[in-house]
Design a protein around this motif. Structure first.
Motif, PDB file in Angstrom:
ATOM      1  N   THR A 136       0.847  -1.190   0.000  1.00 50.62           N
ATOM      2  CA  THR A 136       0.000   0.000   0.000  1.00 50.62           C
ATOM      3  C   THR A 136       0.880   1.237   0.000  1.00 50.62           C
ATOM      4  O   THR A 136       1.896   1.294   0.704  1.00 50.62           O
ATOM      5  N   ALA A 137       0.490   2.246  -0.781  1.00 53.27           N
ATOM      6  CA  ALA A 137       1.237   3.497  -0.864  1.00 53.27           C
ATOM      7  C   ALA A 137       0.332   4.671  -0.523  1.00 53.27           C
ATOM      8  O   ALA A 137      -0.819   4.737  -0.968  1.00 53.27           O
ATOM      9  N   LEU A 138       0.852   5.591   0.263  1.00 55.64           N
ATOM     10  CA  LEU A 138       0.167   6.819   0.653  1.00 55.64           C
ATOM     11  C   LEU A 138       0.873   7.988  -0.025  1.00 55.64           C
ATOM     12  O   LEU A 138       2.080   8.180   0.147  1.00 55.64           O
ATOM     13  N   LEU A 139       0.128   8.783  -0.815  1.00 58.35           N
ATOM     14  CA  LEU A 139       0.701   9.861  -1.612  1.00 58.35           C
ATOM     15  C   LEU A 139       0.256  11.208  -1.063  1.00 58.35           C
ATOM     16  O   LEU A 139      -0.944  11.497  -0.985  1.00 58.35           O
ATOM     17  N   LEU A 140       1.229  12.066  -0.709  1.00 60.47           N
ATOM     18  CA  LEU A 140       0.961  13.372  -0.114  1.00 60.47           C
ATOM     19  C   LEU A 140       1.284  14.479  -1.116  1.00 60.47           C
ATOM     20  O   LEU A 140       2.409  14.543  -1.618  1.00 60.47           O
ATOM     21  N   PRO A 141       0.338  15.377  -1.409  1.00 59.34           N
ATOM     22  CA  PRO A 141       0.585  16.433  -2.390  1.00 59.34           C
ATOM     23  C   PRO A 141       1.419  17.574  -1.823  1.00 59.34           C
ATOM     24  O   PRO A 141       1.668  17.655  -0.610  1.00 59.34           O
ATOM     25  N   GLY A 142       1.801  18.469  -2.708  1.00 62.87           N
ATOM     26  CA  GLY A 142       2.629  19.604  -2.329  1.00 62.87           C
ATOM     27  C   GLY A 142       1.839  20.862  -2.036  1.00 62.87           C
ATOM     28  O   GLY A 142       0.609  20.855  -1.949  1.00 62.87           O
ATOM     29  N   PHE A 143       2.559  21.961  -1.913  1.00 60.50           N
ATOM     30  CA  PHE A 143       1.993  23.281  -1.639  1.00 60.50           C
ATOM     31  C   PHE A 143       1.020  23.657  -2.753  1.00 60.50           C
ATOM     32  O   PHE A 143       1.345  23.585  -3.927  1.00 60.50           O
ATOM     33  N   THR A 144      -0.179  24.063  -2.373  1.00 58.99           N
ATOM     34  CA  THR A 144      -1.288  24.410  -3.275  1.00 58.99           C
ATOM     35  C   THR A 144      -1.765  23.216  -4.095  1.00 58.99           C
ATOM     36  O   THR A 144      -2.553  23.384  -5.020  1.00 58.99           O
ATOM     37  N   GLY A 145      -1.306  22.004  -3.772  1.00 54.62           N
ATOM     38  CA  GLY A 145      -1.693  20.822  -4.524  1.00 54.62           C
ATOM     39  C   GLY A 145      -2.860  20.092  -3.889  1.00 54.62           C
ATOM     40  O   GLY A 145      -3.502  20.567  -2.943  1.00 54.62           O
ATOM     41  N   SER A 146      -3.129  18.891  -4.420  1.00 56.00           N
ATOM     42  CA  SER A 146      -4.225  18.078  -3.915  1.00 56.00           C
ATOM     43  C   SER A 146      -4.057  16.657  -4.427  1.00 56.00           C
ATOM     44  O   SER A 146      -3.167  16.361  -5.237  1.00 56.00           O
ATOM     45  N   LYS A 147      -4.939  15.783  -3.992  1.00 56.79           N
ATOM     46  CA  LYS A 147      -4.917  14.381  -4.399  1.00 56.79           C
ATOM     47  C   LYS A 147      -5.015  14.225  -5.912  1.00 56.79           C
ATOM     48  O   LYS A 147      -4.519  13.236  -6.483  1.00 56.79           O
ATOM     49  N   GLU A 148      -5.649  15.181  -6.594  1.00 58.13           N
ATOM     50  CA  GLU A 148      -5.802  15.098  -8.048  1.00 58.13           C
ATOM     51  C   GLU A 148      -4.462  15.113  -8.775  1.00 58.13           C
ATOM     52  O   GLU A 148      -4.385  14.668  -9.923  1.00 58.13           O
ATOM     53  N   ASP A 149      -3.412  15.606  -8.120  1.00 60.51           N
ATOM     54  CA  ASP A 149      -2.090  15.639  -8.748  1.00 60.51           C
ATOM     55  C   ASP A 149      -1.550  14.238  -9.021  1.00 60.51           C
ATOM     56  O   ASP A 149      -0.601  14.076  -9.790  1.00 60.51           O
ATOM     57  N   PHE A 150      -2.155  13.226  -8.413  1.00 61.40           N
ATOM     58  CA  PHE A 150      -1.691  11.849  -8.578  1.00 61.40           C
ATOM     59  C   PHE A 150      -2.639  10.990  -9.420  1.00 61.40           C
ATOM     60  O   PHE A 150      -2.429   9.776  -9.531  1.00 61.40           O
ATOM     61  N   ILE A 151      -3.654  11.612 -10.016  1.00 64.50           N
ATOM     62  CA  ILE A 151      -4.640  10.841 -10.782  1.00 64.50           C
ATOM     63  C   ILE A 151      -3.971   9.980 -11.854  1.00 64.50           C
ATOM     64  O   ILE A 151      -4.336   8.816 -12.062  1.00 64.50           O
ATOM     65  N   ALA A 152      -2.991  10.556 -12.549  1.00 67.70           N
ATOM     66  CA  ALA A 152      -2.362   9.824 -13.655  1.00 67.70           C
ATOM     67  C   ALA A 152      -1.502   8.662 -13.180  1.00 67.70           C
ATOM     68  O   ALA A 152      -1.117   7.802 -13.986  1.00 67.70           O
ATOM     69  N   LEU A 153      -1.174   8.606 -11.887  1.00 62.86           N
ATOM     70  CA  LEU A 153      -0.378   7.494 -11.349  1.00 62.86           C
ATOM     71  C   LEU A 153      -1.251   6.327 -10.883  1.00 62.86           C
ATOM     72  O   LEU A 153      -0.754   5.202 -10.731  1.00 62.86           O
ATOM     73  N   LEU A 154      -2.529   6.584 -10.629  1.00 61.26           N
ATOM     74  CA  LEU A 154      -3.366   5.576  -9.979  1.00 61.26           C
ATOM     75  C   LEU A 154      -3.454   4.286 -10.778  1.00 61.26           C
ATOM     76  O   LEU A 154      -3.220   3.197 -10.241  1.00 61.26           O
ATOM     77  N   SER A 155      -3.794   4.389 -12.054  1.00 56.14           N
ATOM     78  CA  SER A 155      -3.987   3.177 -12.855  1.00 56.14           C
ATOM     79  C   SER A 155      -2.705   2.375 -13.025  1.00 56.14           C
ATOM     80  O   SER A 155      -2.696   1.158 -12.772  1.00 56.14           O
ATOM     81  N   PRO A 156      -1.586   2.990 -13.450  1.00 60.63           N
ATOM     82  CA  PRO A 156      -0.381   2.171 -13.626  1.00 60.63           C
ATOM     83  C   PRO A 156       0.130   1.550 -12.333  1.00 60.63           C
ATOM     84  O   PRO A 156       0.642   0.430 -12.340  1.00 60.63           O
TER      85      PRO A 156
END
Length: 283
Positions: free
Chosen positions: A37-57
């Motif tokens: 399991t991996a937990l992804l933390l976004p950056g300044f002014t970011g959000s979970k949507e910044d990792f959408i393109a990583l989810l499927s692969p």
């Protein structure tokens, strides 16, 4: 600021509010924990949507992936008190998130998220299986970015969020304007900004301009570490991240064609590097 290529969650992913001992957090989740399991933390002014393109692969590679809006970020919300966003408080949030996910979590922090992930690991490494610092440096951001953050810190107490958003856009160089960005993504970026809690942005800004170098402390933690970045980076020089990786005895990946956000600029290459590193970590 990361700009997601799309807002559509991939097949099989879901959005929900994850309960923890520190409250609920808005997350995107995909995949089954066949390999972890991996937990992804976004950056300044970011959000979970910044990792959408990583989810499927990453899900296809056998990992359960959970991207989170931190306290005060976008859909998680938070109190108006700046003290609630002190780094120690955010580190406790990450520890609670990892515990809620069952522990033995690969934690990844992008940019400011890397500083917060580092603080969580230094506080208690027990819930973690590895640490990845994505486009995140050893201390405060570069002098040019410090000046930009200071302008933001000066504006937040005297301007409303909509006016600050427009002022930041006016400061962007001409090449930052991307007419190929889908209208819904452009609208989302503004919506996300307006949803951030100003006190969170203020506290985060102070962290970015004053964070000390804690690499020696982190190197003493017996946890697999990965430093990953693009070929260029405006927040921390790539050479500085090279040096940090050496000091940490960390695995180092440079994503060809990537800049500060290889998670959105080169998502498949980034996902492949992450999956390979995570798979190499001991159980």
């Amino acid at each position: 600021m990361s700009k997601p290529p799309t807002l559509a969650l991939p097949r099989g992913a879901r959005a929900y509010r994850m309960p923890t001992a520190r409250g609920e957090f808005a997350v995107h989740e995909a995949g089954e924990p066949q390999r972890g399991t991996a937990l992804l933390l976004p950056g300044f002014t970011g959000s979970k949507e910044d990792f959408i393109a990583l989810l499927s692969p990453l899900a296809q590679a056998g990992f359960r992936v959970v991207a989170v809006d931190g306290r005060g970020q976008y859909e998680s919300g938070g109190p108006p008190d700046e003290g609630a966003y002190a780094q120690a408080e955010l580190a406790k949030d990450v520890l609670a998130q990892a515990t809620a996910l069952g522990g033995a979590v690969h934690v990844l922090g992008h940019s400011l998220g890397g500083l917060i992930a580092r603080a969580a690991v230094l506080r208690d490494a027990t819930p973690f299986r590895s640490l990845t610092l994505l486009s995140s440096g050893p201390g405060a951001v570069s002098p040019s970015q410090q000046e930009r953050v200071k302008l933001l810190l000066g504006a937040l107490p005297v301007m409303d969020m909509a006016a600050v958003w427009q002022a930041m856009r006016d400061l962007d160089p001409p090449e930052a304007a991307d007419e190929t960005t889908p209208p819904e993504v452009r609208g989302f970026l503004r919506q996300r900004w307006l949803a951030n809690v100003p006190a969170q942005l203020t506290a985060a800004g102070h962290q970015l301009i004053s964070e000390p170098d804690r690499v020696a402390e982190l190197a003493a933690v017996a946890l697999p570490k990965h430093v990953i970045s693009g070929e260029v980076d405006y927040a921390w020089p790539v050479t500085l991240m090279d040096d940090m990786a050496e000091r940490l005895h960390a695995h180092r990946t440079v994503i060809a064609g990537g800049a500060h956000s290889p998670n959105v600029e080169r998502p498949f290459e980034t996902a492949a590097a992450l999956a390979s590193f995570w798979a190499s970590c001991p159980e």
